[in-house]
Design a protein around this motif. Structure first.
Motif, mmCIF file in Angstrom:
data_model
loop_
_atom_site.group_PDB
_atom_site.id
_atom_site.type_symbol
_atom_site.label_atom_id
_atom_site.label_comp_id
_atom_site.label_asym_id
_atom_site.label_seq_id
_atom_site.Cartn_x
_atom_site.Cartn_y
_atom_site.Cartn_z
ATOM 1 N N VAL A 88 0.832 -1.204 0.000
ATOM 2 C CA VAL A 88 0.000 0.000 0.000
ATOM 3 C C VAL A 88 0.865 1.252 0.000
ATOM 4 O O VAL A 88 0.618 2.200 -0.763
ATOM 5 N N ASP A 89 1.907 1.274 0.826
ATOM 6 C CA ASP A 89 2.810 2.437 0.863
ATOM 7 C C ASP A 89 3.445 2.679 -0.502
ATOM 8 O O ASP A 89 3.534 3.818 -0.970
ATOM 9 N N HIS A 90 3.882 1.602 -1.145
ATOM 10 C CA HIS A 90 4.531 1.743 -2.443
ATOM 11 C C HIS A 90 3.557 2.274 -3.491
ATOM 12 O O HIS A 90 3.896 3.187 -4.270
ATOM 13 N N LEU A 91 2.352 1.740 -3.513
ATOM 14 C CA LEU A 91 1.368 2.171 -4.506
ATOM 15 C C LEU A 91 0.975 3.639 -4.302
ATOM 16 O O LEU A 91 0.837 4.398 -5.266
ATOM 17 N N VAL A 92 0.830 4.041 -3.059
ATOM 18 C CA VAL A 92 0.409 5.412 -2.779
ATOM 19 C C VAL A 92 1.559 6.399 -2.970
ATOM 20 O O VAL A 92 1.408 7.439 -3.629
ATOM 21 N N GLU A 93 2.709 6.080 -2.407
ATOM 22 C CA GLU A 93 3.800 7.050 -2.377
ATOM 23 C C GLU A 93 4.593 7.111 -3.676
ATOM 24 O O GLU A 93 5.072 8.180 -4.065
ATOM 25 N N VAL A 94 4.725 5.996 -4.361
ATOM 26 C CA VAL A 94 5.520 5.977 -5.594
ATOM 27 C C VAL A 94 4.635 6.157 -6.822
ATOM 28 O O VAL A 94 4.976 6.910 -7.741
ATOM 29 N N GLY A 125 -7.693 -7.295 -23.365
ATOM 30 C CA GLY A 125 -7.097 -6.132 -24.018
ATOM 31 C C GLY A 125 -6.699 -5.025 -23.070
ATOM 32 O O GLY A 125 -6.496 -3.872 -23.489
ATOM 33 N N ILE A 126 -6.557 -5.332 -21.787
ATOM 34 C CA ILE A 126 -6.165 -4.341 -20.777
ATOM 35 C C ILE A 126 -4.689 -4.518 -20.459
ATOM 36 O O ILE A 126 -4.233 -5.630 -20.161
ATOM 37 N N ARG A 127 -3.949 -3.441 -20.524
ATOM 38 C CA ARG A 127 -2.500 -3.502 -20.331
ATOM 39 C C ARG A 127 -2.134 -3.415 -18.845
ATOM 40 O O ARG A 127 -2.723 -2.640 -18.102
ATOM 41 N N VAL A 128 -1.148 -4.234 -18.473
ATOM 42 C CA VAL A 128 -0.567 -4.214 -17.128
ATOM 43 C C VAL A 128 0.903 -3.836 -17.278
ATOM 44 O O VAL A 128 1.634 -4.502 -18.005
ATOM 45 N N PRO A 129 1.349 -2.732 -16.685
ATOM 46 C CA PRO A 129 0.685 -1.897 -15.680
ATOM 47 C C PRO A 129 0.090 -0.602 -16.237
ATOM 48 O O PRO A 129 -0.396 0.214 -15.458
ATOM 49 N N GLU A 130 0.160 -0.390 -17.549
ATOM 50 C CA GLU A 130 -0.249 0.904 -18.103
ATOM 51 C C GLU A 130 -1.693 1.263 -17.766
ATOM 52 O O GLU A 130 -1.998 2.421 -17.429
ATOM 53 N N ASP A 131 -2.586 0.269 -17.847
ATOM 54 C CA ASP A 131 -4.000 0.529 -17.567
ATOM 55 C C ASP A 131 -4.367 0.188 -16.126
ATOM 56 O O ASP A 131 -5.125 0.912 -15.483
ATOM 57 N N VAL A 132 -3.861 -0.934 -15.643
ATOM 58 C CA VAL A 132 -4.129 -1.379 -14.273
ATOM 59 C C VAL A 132 -2.862 -1.997 -13.694
ATOM 60 O O VAL A 132 -2.217 -2.829 -14.341
ATOM 61 N N ILE A 133 -2.514 -1.596 -12.487
ATOM 62 C CA ILE A 133 -1.388 -2.192 -11.760
ATOM 63 C C ILE A 133 -1.880 -3.468 -11.062
ATOM 64 O O ILE A 133 -2.992 -3.501 -10.537
ATOM 65 N N VAL A 134 -1.041 -4.500 -11.069
ATOM 66 C CA VAL A 134 -1.367 -5.745 -10.366
ATOM 67 C C VAL A 134 -0.186 -6.139 -9.484
ATOM 68 O O VAL A 134 0.961 -6.116 -9.938
ATOM 69 N N MET A 163 6.839 -13.940 -15.413
ATOM 70 C CA MET A 163 5.657 -13.333 -16.032
ATOM 71 C C MET A 163 6.070 -12.184 -16.953
ATOM 72 O O MET A 163 7.168 -11.648 -16.853
ATOM 73 N N THR A 164 5.164 -11.814 -17.849
ATOM 74 C CA THR A 164 5.329 -10.601 -18.639
ATOM 75 C C THR A 164 4.092 -9.739 -18.410
ATOM 76 O O THR A 164 3.013 -10.078 -18.891
ATOM 77 N N PRO A 165 4.231 -8.636 -17.627
ATOM 78 C CA PRO A 165 5.445 -8.163 -16.970
ATOM 79 C C PRO A 165 5.773 -8.978 -15.718
ATOM 80 O O PRO A 165 4.916 -9.699 -15.213
ATOM 81 N N HIS A 166 7.014 -8.827 -15.242
ATOM 82 C CA HIS A 166 7.400 -9.488 -14.003
ATOM 83 C C HIS A 166 6.541 -8.959 -12.862
ATOM 84 O O HIS A 166 6.210 -7.773 -12.812
ATOM 85 N N LEU A 167 6.210 -9.848 -11.934
ATOM 86 C CA LEU A 167 5.221 -9.526 -10.914
ATOM 87 C C LEU A 167 5.838 -8.819 -9.707
ATOM 88 O O LEU A 167 6.760 -9.332 -9.060
ATOM 89 N N ARG A 178 8.793 -4.957 -9.257
ATOM 90 C CA ARG A 178 9.056 -5.375 -10.629
ATOM 91 C C ARG A 178 8.110 -4.637 -11.586
ATOM 92 O O ARG A 178 7.502 -3.627 -11.219
ATOM 93 N N GLY A 179 7.950 -5.164 -12.777
ATOM 94 C CA GLY A 179 7.264 -4.443 -13.838
ATOM 95 C C GLY A 179 5.764 -4.323 -13.723
ATOM 96 O O GLY A 179 5.164 -3.426 -14.310
ATOM 97 N N SER A 180 5.086 -5.199 -12.973
ATOM 98 C CA SER A 180 3.625 -5.170 -12.972
ATOM 99 C C SER A 180 3.043 -3.965 -12.248
ATOM 100 O O SER A 180 1.838 -3.715 -12.328
ATOM 101 N N CYS A 181 3.911 -3.217 -11.547
ATOM 102 C CA CYS A 181 3.441 -1.978 -10.929
ATOM 103 C C CYS A 181 3.959 -0.752 -11.685
ATOM 104 O O CYS A 181 3.652 0.392 -11.308
ATOM 105 N N GLY A 182 4.763 -0.988 -12.713
ATOM 106 C CA GLY A 182 5.325 0.115 -13.481
ATOM 107 C C GLY A 182 6.750 0.423 -13.143
ATOM 108 O O GLY A 182 7.366 1.331 -13.727
ATOM 109 N N CYS A 183 7.337 -0.320 -12.231
ATOM 110 C CA CYS A 183 8.758 -0.174 -11.881
ATOM 111 C C CYS A 183 9.548 -1.277 -12.583
ATOM 112 O O CYS A 183 9.000 -2.253 -13.060
ATOM 113 N N GLY A 184 10.831 -1.125 -12.598
ATOM 114 C CA GLY A 184 11.694 -2.184 -13.117
ATOM 115 C C GLY A 184 11.730 -2.240 -14.627
ATOM 116 O O GLY A 184 11.005 -1.577 -15.349
#
Length: 376
Positions: free
Chosen positions: A202-208, A304-313, A325-329, A370-376
């Motif tokens: 939660v901290d990472h998603l909110v703060e970063v 057709g929904i992009r991860v993480p561009e449209d939704v972070i997982v 995974m693509t993207p890495h989780l 990793r990549g599924s949140c938009g980092c890495g």
């Protein structure tokens, strides 16, 4: 004190020794009232069916046991049968399942890494190991057979554990409950720090990533068994922590749970599907386990929904497949091998003596970005 035998139970219960044996090994063949009487008397006297009477006559077997519901449900590595899995051709996993190469969604999983740690600690200590898994939810025979042959038993999490005669076993041998949060028995309880892990996410998603709209996905009602990677107690604790930390940050927690279905359900991830169709997905989906995250990512990509561009997982556990995974989780890595090692050490420390009251140990976890949140 002499060990209680099947003859003692039969005499007190007014039943034959064969009926007593059947009450444990084939409970479906014994009348309910007779079975209940035998189990009650067995618990009162501290009786455990023995699969190794010679070892128990010496008081020790030199062996530890580990028991799970999902250990035998996944096909073994290199079986050549992985391609039969419905998810084996998923484009979201960069791993071949041809020939002798395993499907990383089938192996290694949470239970495999914990088991490895348990095995390594037994090997280091010169102890034998017995492994077992239930073939059905009311499988008393499989757990009592192991318990009768070992100096201590570790049990992996399952919604079916409450259906086993664990209160009886806890009086006769030491038990370690791995990933179980409800301290009902005089046993050791070993968990990772679920609350800390969710706070880190939660901290990472909110703060970063400046996310203010997120939802939890996972079986929080205890409906799933471990074959889906769902450790029900852990997932419930993760969900509770998720709601708490959203509220601490002043975020709306009323819609914190987007989907509580489980992998063996006929209506798995229906709420996620409905959110996709109605275009009301949140900015981020925080999944209760890595395997839930894999299914969610596959569903999003297929829609057709992009991860993480449209939704972070994000996930939770840190199993191998998350790195492929693509993207890495992005996930929380819990020390699964260390959980197995600690379980074995705790059992060894008891020298076959049951715990007199619950004892709890919580191990730390860490965020892996990793990549599924938009980092890495």
């Amino acid at each position: 004190m002499a060990r209680v035998t099947v003859y003692d139970i039969a005499e007190k219960a007014g039943a034959s020794t064969a009926t007593v044996s059947f009450a444990f090994r084939h409970p479906d063949k014994v009348k309910d009232d007779t079975k209940a009487r035998i189990l009650r008397i067995s618990e009162e006297l501290g009786y455990v069916p023995s699969g190794n009477a010679r070892g128990l006559a010496r008081g020790r077997t030199g062996t530890l046991g580990i028991y799970a519901f999902d250990m035998l449900l996944e096909r073994p590595q290199g079986s050549g049968l992985e391609e039969d899995r419905p998810d084996a051709s998923s484009a979201t996993v960069n791993a071949s399942v041809d020939g002798d190469e395993p499907d990383v969604l089938a192996y290694p999983l949470y239970v495999d890494e914990v088991l490895r740690g348990f095995e390594l600690e037994c090997w280091k200590s010169g102890k034998g190991i017995l492994m077992g898994a239930a073939s059905k939810k009311d499988d008393h025979r499989s757990v009592t057979d192991i318990a009768g042959c070992v100096d201590g038993l570790a049990l992996m999490p399952s919604g079916y554990n409450d259906m086993l005669p664990l209160s009886m076993l806890a009086k006769t041998i030491p038990l370690v409950m791995v990933g179980v949060g409800d301290e009902k028995l005089p046993a050791a309880y070993l968990q990772c720090d679920n609350a800390s892990g969710i706070r880190q996410i939660v901290d990472h998603l909110v703060e970063v990533h400046h996310i203010n709209d997120m939802a939890f996905v996972g079986d929080v009602n205890g409906g799933g068994a471990c074959a889906s990677g769902t450790d029900t107690d852990d997932v419930v604790l993760r969900y509770d922590a998720f709601k708490k930390y959203l509220e601490e940050r002043g975020l709306d927690s009323r819609g914190a749970l987007l989907d509580d279905s489980f992998a063996t359900s006929d209506e798995y991830l229906v709420s996620v599907c409905e959110a996709i169709e109605s275009n009301r997905l949140p900015q981020a989906l925080v999944c209760g386990t890595d395997q839930t995250a894999f299914d969610v990512i596959r569903l999003l990509v297929d829609s057709g929904i992009r991860v993480p561009e449209d939704v972070i997982v994000t996930g939770f556990d840190g199993i191998l497949a998350g790195r492929l995974m693509t993207p890495h989780l992005t996930t929380i890595r819990q020390p699964m091998e260390e959980l197995g090692r600690r379980a074995a050490r705790m059992l060894l420390s008891r020298n076959g003596k049951p715990w007199e009251k619950p004892e709890k140990l919580i191990l730390p976890v860490r965020l892996v970005v990793r990549g599924s949140c938009g980092c890495g």
